[in-house]
Design an enzyme around this catalytic site. Structure first.
Site, PDB file in Angstrom:
ATOM      1  N   CYS B 146      49.529  44.673  43.249  1.00 56.36           N
ATOM      2  CA  CYS B 146      48.751  43.432  43.132  1.00 56.36           C
ATOM      3  C   CYS B 146      47.405  43.715  42.446  1.00 56.36           C
ATOM      4  O   CYS B 146      47.325  44.518  41.516  1.00 56.36           O
ATOM      5  CB  CYS B 146      48.608  42.831  44.540  1.00 56.36           C
ATOM      6  SG  CYS B 146      48.124  41.090  44.593  1.00 56.36           S
ATOM      7  N   THR B 147      46.335  43.101  42.902  1.00 53.91           N
ATOM      8  CA  THR B 147      45.031  43.288  42.271  1.00 53.91           C
ATOM      9  C   THR B 147      44.425  44.667  42.554  1.00 53.91           C
ATOM     10  O   THR B 147      43.318  44.954  42.088  1.00 53.91           O
ATOM     11  CB  THR B 147      44.035  42.205  42.756  1.00 53.91           C
ATOM     12  OG1 THR B 147      43.986  42.244  44.182  1.00 53.91           O
ATOM     13  CG2 THR B 147      44.460  40.826  42.309  1.00 53.91           C
TER      14      THR B 147
END
Lengths: 273, 273
Positions: B146-147
């Protein structure tokens, strides 16, 4: 993700993300989406509790927890017997948010994750079973992921219900008067049981769709980027290569014997209160 | 599941599952599978560390953590800046297993989960970035979900590498000299980056297959019952209904602006050590 917190009621968590901060120009917003355009039906006030216990499988809980904490307005608790850290079967250490005593009396969802030997211990633990019987008697949805259904079963909460469990332990459900049923997520009236581990994600997202609506759940799915691409095709006993299924089934033989003995004893003890 | 602990080196955790207990008949085993028939190549000695930080997204970490703790012989750590509980973006409280100081110097896998505002804070935290730059310079695999890739990027660990991120933040990767690349799991040399949240499960299982072999990974997949059945088809911006994609994209506009500013500043500060 920020936007998940939007969905989950960012507005309420003003401390973490103030809509405006001292020194800002009037009207400045920090990551807070304009929620006034959202339908009122997208906000609820569900009380949701996950039971956690020593050696539970964290992914069984964290999958649906992600989904439920995306429900705007809902409150999600991690409930344990006492306030001590609870260590998962893979060594993750969680601090419960509350104990059996201060868990809300009326829950919208009670959810029990699975595990292995820790699950057998939970099935035999009187305080745990009494807690589940009490909250389960009034909860809007009584749910489990993986072998968590064995604990629901021991508490007498699946008697007469169709249910599932981890594929390897599903055949044990008749011990508790439950009807083993194929399906990644099995629902019978207000009982919802998920299959093994990762089935909790499908279970959680499905219930989000029911508690809000399809568009809301699709938003949550997109936020979770839930477009799975398993690198192999071995997720069920039928789909896995036969030697893999045999290897993993063999590993459960001894566990299932223990689970059967523990389950019969617990069900006999607790079924009548 | 018990059998996962078998796979994960149950034999070593003799306390939890003694091969035999006092009073047992000789030869009695409790849930311990005969592992002598397993190929020696199925046991490794990997040192694996997940970074955790305030407001990280728990599922980003717990998905691959499940997979990595299924690696027989591997040791998996949850590393944080200090020993205080780390609260996830959805309110889960984790106790780290170690700090930056006592994390092994040489790691086989370092993995950074994502989040939202907490991720921006981690990108600006000098101790966190120094830890990642140090361990990342020697780790066999430098990875994110993800981020989390924004943190790797801020630490200068993705410069010149193809990489991905959550779909909404992937366009930010050029800030860090990385090449945004389509794919649920993107690998370039020893950098492996996963897409949003649930992509961590695919990433983790893929790496299990590489670190052991296909049959081993299929066993883990079967144990996790990883045969996903998403109830909707909205897991990517292209597959979701256009109004859902628009709604969720809109939510990221402000966050992405903040992330871009923070990312540029952090990268400029840390890129040269």
């Amino acid at each position: 993700m920020l936007t998940r917190r939007d969905l989950a009621g960012l507005v309420a968590s003003a401390l973490a993300v103030p809509a405006a901060r001292a020194g800002d120009a009037p009207g400045t917003q920090h990551g807070v989406h304009d929620m006034s355009s959202m339908p009122a039906s997208w906000t609820g006030k569900e009380q949701i509790a996950f039971l956690i216990y020593p050696e539970f499988t964290a992914l069984d809980m964290v999958g649906p927890h992600y989904m439920f904490t995306s429900l705007m307005g809902a409150t999600t608790h991690l409930v344990a017997k006492d306030r001590n850290p609870v260590i998962s079967d893979a060594g993750l250490s969680f601090n419960p948010s509350m104990t059996f005593e201060n868990c809300p009396a009326d829950l919208d969802i009670i959810c029990v994750p699975g595990g292995s030997l820790g699950t057998l211990a939970a099935m035999q633990d009187e305080a745990t079973i009494r807690f589940l019987r009490d909250r389960g008697s009034r909860a809007r949805f009584v749910t489990s992921v993986c072998t968590g259904s064995l604990i629901l079963g021991a508490a007498g909460l699946l008697t007469g219900y169709r249910a599932t469990s981890h594929w390897a332990t599903r055949p044990l459900l008749p011990i508790f008067g439950a009807i083993p049923t194929e399906g990644r997520v099995v629902r019978d009236r207000n009982r919802i049981t998920g299959g093994g581990v990762t089935a909790g994600i499908d279970f959680g997202l499905q219930l989000v769709g029911q508690l809000r609506d399809r568009e809301y759940a699709e938003g949550v799915q997109l936020l979770a980027e839930y477009a799975p691409e398993p690198p192999y095709d071995a997720g069920t006993p039928k789909r896995a290569p036969s030697e893999v299924t045999k290897m993993m089934s063999d590993m459960f033989v001894d566990f299932n014997k223990q689970a059967e003995a523990v389950g019969r004893a617990a069900y006999a003890k607790y079924r009548d209160g």
